[in-house]
Design an enzyme around this catalytic site. Structure first.
Site, PDB file in Angstrom:
ATOM      1  CG  HIS A 188      45.175   6.129  24.034  1.00 53.34           C
ATOM      2  ND1 HIS A 188      44.551   6.945  23.653  1.00 53.34           N
ATOM      3  CD2 HIS A 188      44.858   7.322  25.783  1.00 53.34           C
ATOM      4  CE1 HIS A 188      43.838   8.277  23.495  1.00 53.34           C
ATOM      5  NE2 HIS A 188      43.666   7.823  25.299  1.00 53.34           N
TER       6      HIS A 188
ATOM      7  CG  HIS B 115      48.012  -3.594  24.183  1.00 56.17           C
ATOM      8  ND1 HIS B 115      46.955  -2.232  24.624  1.00 56.17           N
ATOM      9  CD2 HIS B 115      47.500  -3.048  22.855  1.00 56.17           C
ATOM     10  CE1 HIS B 115      46.617  -1.760  23.155  1.00 56.17           C
ATOM     11  NE2 HIS B 115      46.858  -3.033  22.428  1.00 56.17           N
TER      12      HIS B 115
ATOM     13  CB  THR C 262      41.811  -4.103  22.386  1.00 58.48           C
ATOM     14  OG1 THR C 262      43.319  -3.033  21.919  1.00 58.48           O
ATOM     15  CG2 THR C 262      42.077  -4.944  21.797  1.00 58.48           C
TER      16      THR C 262
HETATM   17  S1  B30 Z   1      44.676  -1.883  18.508  1.00 57.38           S
HETATM   18  O1  B30 Z   1      45.249  -2.791  17.594  1.00 57.38           O
HETATM   19  O2  B30 Z   1      42.594  -2.594  18.137  1.00 57.38           O
HETATM   20  N1  B30 Z   1      44.908  -1.718  19.823  1.00 57.38           N
HETATM   21  C1  B30 Z   1      43.167   2.782  16.389  1.00 57.38           C
HETATM   22  C2  B30 Z   1      44.038   1.050  16.214  1.00 57.38           C
HETATM   23  C3  B30 Z   1      43.935  -0.357  16.320  1.00 57.38           C
HETATM   24  C4  B30 Z   1      43.691   0.051  17.996  1.00 57.38           C
HETATM   25  C5  B30 Z   1      43.124   0.922  18.339  1.00 57.38           C
HETATM   26  C6  B30 Z   1      43.130   1.895  18.582  1.00 57.38           C
HETATM   27  C7  B30 Z   1      42.791   3.549  15.919  1.00 57.38           C
HETATM   28  O3  B30 Z   1      43.905   4.110  15.413  1.00 57.38           O
HETATM   29  N2  B30 Z   1      42.444   3.914  17.191  1.00 57.38           N
HETATM   30  C8  B30 Z   1      42.182   5.897  16.709  1.00 57.38           C
HETATM   31  C9  B30 Z   1      43.378   6.750  16.404  1.00 57.38           C
HETATM   32  N3  B30 Z   1      44.467   6.903  17.894  1.00 57.38           N
HETATM   33  C10 B30 Z   1      45.248   6.815  17.432  1.00 57.38           C
HETATM   34  C11 B30 Z   1      46.049   6.226  18.051  1.00 57.38           C
HETATM   35  O4  B30 Z   1      46.965   4.822  18.337  1.00 57.38           O
HETATM   36  O5  B30 Z   1      46.548   6.076  19.662  1.00 57.38           O
HETATM   37  C12 B30 Z   1      43.446   8.416  18.166  1.00 57.38           C
HETATM   38  C13 B30 Z   1      43.010   7.339  19.317  1.00 57.38           C
HETATM   39  O6  B30 Z   1      43.889   7.980  20.918  1.00 57.38           O
HETATM   40  O7  B30 Z   1      42.100   7.162  19.347  1.00 57.38           O
HETATM   41 CU1  B30 Z   1      44.727   6.496  21.267  1.00 57.38          CU
HETATM   42 ZN    ZN Z   2      46.510  -2.339  20.187  1.00 64.36          ZN
END
Ligand code: B30
Ligand code: ZN
Length: 261
Positions: free
Chosen positions: A64, A95, A203
């Site tokens: 992602h 992003h 997000t």
């Molecule tokens: S953000 O900063 O709002 N864009 C996560 C952390 C920060 C944001 C969004 C998501 C997050 O840790 N999500 C769950 C863990 N992720 C790890 C990742 O960074 O990549 C696993 C997942 O698969 O959901 Cu995407």
């Molecule tokens: Zn982010």
């Protein structure tokens, strides 16, 4: 399925809420920050500890985004400003968009930037990033916007150089040189007290409303080629991850603060 969300079609942001009900909340991110509709405040100093010495870092393609972590725990901490407590650095990531005219998540006066960095911190009292996701004050996220420059930004070369080596999901690479996070987090440390702050969400799914956002007003610069290198990495389906930004969400009466140093 679980983490198999995307940025287009059936998997795209408009359909996230079908699988993740929390993505239709009233405190979602990103938002448009209208500079004529912010409340000017003077908060206590925002403090970033541990960013003035280099840290061994590793970069991963999550399918992602591209995430950077350091291998010491609790070496980098954030406190002060709008925060009541101390927050521990977890990871930073980016992003971006298909071209140099879009890619940022938050907008300023409806203006998009080609890239945005998020440095994610969790509240120390909650002991882990995962645990912190259960609390409305669980996370603090620093955001920095990028502009296109004619010259490459040397600070980012070490990250940009490894991108071709982590082309596929779950590939990771330790950076050759320890990284000075100060130069990645903030363009100019002297301007770091000039920021917008508001309450919002992750997000990406599950879009949990657990984050205090702190968006630096100052921007950083990356060249077209440096930006383009991110568009070549591949997502969880094996396709090019050409763009990974969520469109802005309704403010729903939230107040955006502008800290004036
Ligand atoms: S953000 O900063 O709002 N864009 C996560 C952390 C920060 C944001 C969004 C998501 C997050 O840790 N999500 C769950 C863990 N992720 C790890 C990742 O960074 O990549 C696993 C997942 O698969 O959901 Cu995407
Ligand atoms: Zn982010």
């Amino acid at each position: 399925r679980g983490q198999n969300f995307g940025y287009d079609g059936d998997q795209g942001p408009a359909n996230w809420s079908k699988e993740y009900h929390t993505c239709i909340g009233k405190h979602q991110s990103p938002i448009n920050i209208d500079e004529h509709n912010v409340t000017n405040v003077s908060l206590p100093p925002l403090k970033l500890i541990g960013i003035d010495n280099p840290h061994q870092s590793y970069v991963t393609n999550t399918g992602h985004t591209v995430t950077l972590k350091i291998n010491e725990s609790k070496a980098v901490m954030l406190s002060g400003g709008p925060l009541r407590d101390t927050y521990v650095f977890e990871q930073l990531h980016f992003h971006w968009g298909e071209n140099d005219f879009e890619g940022s998540e938050d907008l300023i006066n409806n203006h998009s930037f080609p890239m945005e960095m998020h440095a994610v911190f969790y509240k120390e009292d909650y002991n882990s990033f995962k645990e912190a996701l259960n609390y409305s004050d669980g996370l603090a996220i620093l955001a920095c916007l990028y502009e296109v420059s004619s010259q490459p930004n040397p600070t980012y070369e070490s990250i940009v150089k490894v991108l071709p080596e982590i082309e596929k999901k779950d590939m990771g690479k330790v950076l050759q040189e320890p990284l000075l996070l100060e130069s990645i987090f903030v363009p100019d440390i002297a301007k770091m007290q000039d920021y917008f702050t508001y309450s919002g969400s992750l997000t990406t799914p599950p879009c949990l409303e657990v984050a205090k956002w702190i968006d630096f007003k100052d921007h950083q610069q990356l060249s077209h080629d440096q930006l383009a290198a991110f568009r070549d990495i591949r997502n969880w389906e094996g396709n090019k991850l050409t763009h990974n930004f969520r469109p802005v969400q309704p403010l729903e009466g939230r107040e955006v603060l502008h800290n004036i140093p």
